[in-house]
Design a protein around this motif. Structure first.
Motif, PDB file in Angstrom:
ATOM      1  N   GLY A  38       0.855  -1.059  -0.060  1.00  0.00           N
ATOM      2  CA  GLY A  38      -0.127  -0.078   0.088  1.00  0.00           C
ATOM      3  C   GLY A  38       0.974   1.373   0.155  1.00  0.00           C
ATOM      4  N   ASP A  39       0.541   2.287   0.904  1.00  0.00           N
ATOM      5  CA  ASP A  39       1.441   3.254   0.906  1.00  0.00           C
ATOM      6  C   ASP A  39       2.691   3.223   2.031  1.00  0.00           C
ATOM      7  OD1 ASP A  39      -0.181   3.282   3.075  1.00  0.00           O
ATOM      8  OD2 ASP A  39      -0.750   5.537   3.201  1.00  0.00           O
ATOM      9  N   VAL A  40       3.070   1.940   2.557  1.00  0.00           N
ATOM     10  CA  VAL A  40       4.081   1.783   3.587  1.00  0.00           C
ATOM     11  C   VAL A  40       5.332   1.050   2.749  1.00  0.00           C
ATOM     12  CG1 VAL A  40       4.624   0.649   5.541  1.00  0.00           C
ATOM     13  CG2 VAL A  40       2.428   1.533   5.308  1.00  0.00           C
ATOM     14  N   MET A  41       6.468   1.777   3.168  1.00  0.00           N
ATOM     15  CA  MET A  41       7.567   1.334   2.451  1.00  0.00           C
ATOM     16  C   MET A  41       8.579   0.756   3.729  1.00  0.00           C
ATOM     17  SD  MET A  41      10.439   3.180   0.287  1.00  0.00           S
ATOM     18  CE  MET A  41       9.797   4.973   0.494  1.00  0.00           C
ATOM     19  N   THR A  42       9.022  -0.401   3.549  1.00  0.00           N
ATOM     20  CA  THR A  42       9.998  -0.641   4.728  1.00  0.00           C
ATOM     21  C   THR A  42      11.428  -1.036   4.296  1.00  0.00           C
ATOM     22  OG1 THR A  42       8.183  -1.899   6.037  1.00  0.00           O
ATOM     23  CG2 THR A  42      10.063  -2.366   6.673  1.00  0.00           C
ATOM     24  N   LEU A  43      12.518  -0.859   5.017  1.00  0.00           N
ATOM     25  CA  LEU A  43      13.982  -1.086   4.757  1.00  0.00           C
ATOM     26  C   LEU A  43      14.232  -1.979   5.744  1.00  0.00           C
ATOM     27  CD1 LEU A  43      15.282   2.077   3.259  1.00  0.00           C
ATOM     28  CD2 LEU A  43      14.763   0.112   1.791  1.00  0.00           C
ATOM     29  N   LYS A  44      14.986  -3.273   5.470  1.00  0.00           N
ATOM     30  CA  LYS A  44      15.536  -4.292   6.279  1.00  0.00           C
ATOM     31  C   LYS A  44      16.894  -4.757   5.693  1.00  0.00           C
ATOM     32  CE  LYS A  44      12.486  -8.095   5.216  1.00  0.00           C
ATOM     33  NZ  LYS A  44      11.542  -8.923   5.648  1.00  0.00           N
ATOM     34  N   PRO A  45      17.612  -4.869   6.649  1.00  0.00           N
ATOM     35  CA  PRO A  45      19.094  -5.513   6.335  1.00  0.00           C
ATOM     36  C   PRO A  45      18.729  -6.925   5.188  1.00  0.00           C
ATOM     37  CG  PRO A  45      19.379  -4.971   8.417  1.00  0.00           C
ATOM     38  CD  PRO A  45      17.866  -4.834   8.122  1.00  0.00           C
ATOM     39  N   ALA A  46      19.567  -7.107   4.310  1.00  0.00           N
ATOM     40  CA  ALA A  46      19.320  -8.183   3.422  1.00  0.00           C
ATOM     41  C   ALA A  46      19.491  -9.621   4.237  1.00  0.00           C
ATOM     42  CB  ALA A  46      20.099  -8.208   2.378  1.00  0.00           C
ATOM     43  N   LYS A  47      20.531  -9.570   5.158  1.00  0.00           N
ATOM     44  CA  LYS A  47      20.623 -10.571   6.085  1.00  0.00           C
ATOM     45  C   LYS A  47      21.413 -10.240   7.169  1.00  0.00           C
ATOM     46  CE  LYS A  47      24.934 -12.064   3.773  1.00  0.00           C
ATOM     47  NZ  LYS A  47      25.666 -13.082   3.100  1.00  0.00           N
ATOM     48  N   ALA A  48      21.196 -10.820   8.364  1.00  0.00           N
ATOM     49  CA  ALA A  48      21.905 -10.497   9.658  1.00  0.00           C
ATOM     50  C   ALA A  48      23.497 -10.691   9.443  1.00  0.00           C
ATOM     51  CB  ALA A  48      21.344 -11.375  10.818  1.00  0.00           C
ATOM     52  N   LYS A  49      23.867  -9.635  10.038  1.00  0.00           N
ATOM     53  CA  LYS A  49      25.708  -9.770   9.899  1.00  0.00           C
ATOM     54  C   LYS A  49      25.756 -10.807  11.058  1.00  0.00           C
ATOM     55  CE  LYS A  49      26.580  -5.130   8.718  1.00  0.00           C
ATOM     56  NZ  LYS A  49      27.489  -3.991   9.046  1.00  0.00           N
ATOM     57  N   LEU A  50      27.039 -11.743  10.678  1.00  0.00           N
ATOM     58  CA  LEU A  50      27.086 -12.692  11.604  1.00  0.00           C
ATOM     59  C   LEU A  50      28.625 -12.438  11.923  1.00  0.00           C
ATOM     60  CD1 LEU A  50      25.760 -15.940   9.627  1.00  0.00           C
ATOM     61  CD2 LEU A  50      24.881 -14.626  11.486  1.00  0.00           C
ATOM     62  N   HIS A  51      28.857 -12.525  13.270  1.00  0.00           N
ATOM     63  CA  HIS A  51      30.406 -12.492  13.818  1.00  0.00           C
ATOM     64  C   HIS A  51      30.653 -13.606  14.476  1.00  0.00           C
ATOM     65  CE1 HIS A  51      30.359  -8.144  12.431  1.00  0.00           C
ATOM     66  NE2 HIS A  51      29.007  -7.972  12.927  1.00  0.00           N
ATOM     67  N   TYR A  52      31.464 -14.265  14.006  1.00  0.00           N
ATOM     68  CA  TYR A  52      32.155 -15.539  14.609  1.00  0.00           C
ATOM     69  C   TYR A  52      33.584 -15.224  15.327  1.00  0.00           C
ATOM     70  CZ  TYR A  52      28.441 -17.855  11.760  1.00  0.00           C
ATOM     71  OH  TYR A  52      27.420 -18.225  11.224  1.00  0.00           O
ATOM     72  N   ARG A  53      33.563 -15.776  16.528  1.00  0.00           N
ATOM     73  CA  ARG A  53      34.996 -15.900  17.195  1.00  0.00           C
ATOM     74  C   ARG A  53      35.531 -17.278  17.072  1.00  0.00           C
ATOM     75  NH1 ARG A  53      34.191 -14.235  23.017  1.00  0.00           N
ATOM     76  NH2 ARG A  53      35.640 -15.834  22.995  1.00  0.00           N
ATOM     77  N   LEU A  54      36.881 -17.332  16.699  1.00  0.00           N
ATOM     78  CA  LEU A  54      37.502 -18.645  16.578  1.00  0.00           C
ATOM     79  C   LEU A  54      37.078 -19.525  17.614  1.00  0.00           C
ATOM     80  CD1 LEU A  54      38.905 -20.669  14.860  1.00  0.00           C
ATOM     81  CD2 LEU A  54      41.009 -19.685  15.683  1.00  0.00           C
ATOM     82  N   ALA A  55      37.270 -19.110  18.948  1.00  0.00           N
ATOM     83  CA  ALA A  55      37.047 -19.870  20.172  1.00  0.00           C
ATOM     84  C   ALA A  55      35.650 -20.447  20.313  1.00  0.00           C
ATOM     85  CB  ALA A  55      37.371 -18.964  21.468  1.00  0.00           C
ATOM     86  N   ASP A  56      34.704 -19.654  19.891  1.00  0.00           N
ATOM     87  CA  ASP A  56      33.232 -20.244  19.939  1.00  0.00           C
ATOM     88  C   ASP A  56      33.047 -21.282  18.812  1.00  0.00           C
ATOM     89  OD1 ASP A  56      32.568 -18.271  21.882  1.00  0.00           O
ATOM     90  OD2 ASP A  56      31.731 -16.934  20.537  1.00  0.00           O
ATOM     91  N   LEU A  57      33.712 -21.289  17.497  1.00  0.00           N
ATOM     92  CA  LEU A  57      33.502 -22.264  16.567  1.00  0.00           C
ATOM     93  C   LEU A  57      34.418 -23.522  17.154  1.00  0.00           C
ATOM     94  CD1 LEU A  57      34.089 -20.223  13.602  1.00  0.00           C
ATOM     95  CD2 LEU A  57      31.880 -20.816  14.158  1.00  0.00           C
TER      96      LEU A  57
END
Length: 84
Positions: A38-57
């Motif tokens: 309708g008359d509503v426009m929404t912007l959202k990130p294409a995908k969430a940014k993923l941040h990994y730490r080697l220790a966690d992996l």
């Protein structure tokens, strides 16, 4: 918050304030999804940014898991050239 649509070459553009980029953890060059209904426009990130730490992996690795068959075959192969 009001933003102004401005001409940018043959297209129209809006500028996103730095405070909005910081709040949404976005940066120049990130990709957004534009949805309209309708008359509503929404912007959202294409995908969430993923941040990994080697220790966690590494903590998620099962060190007692059997070696995959393909890796066993690869490790058993004889050199084919001068890579040794």
């Amino acid at each position: 918050m009001e933003v102004k649509i401005q001409q940018w070459g043959n297209s129209a553009a809006i500028r996103l304030p730095a405070t909005v980029l910081k709040q949404m953890s976005l940066a120049s060059g990130d990709v957004l999804i534009l949805d309209t209904s309708g008359d509503v426009m929404t912007l959202k990130p294409a995908k969430a940014k993923l941040h990994y730490r080697l220790a966690d992996l590494m903590a998620e690795c099962d060190l007692n898991a059997p070696e995959p068959e393909e890796l066993s075959e690869w490790n058993a192969m004889q050199p084919a050239g001068r890579e040794v």
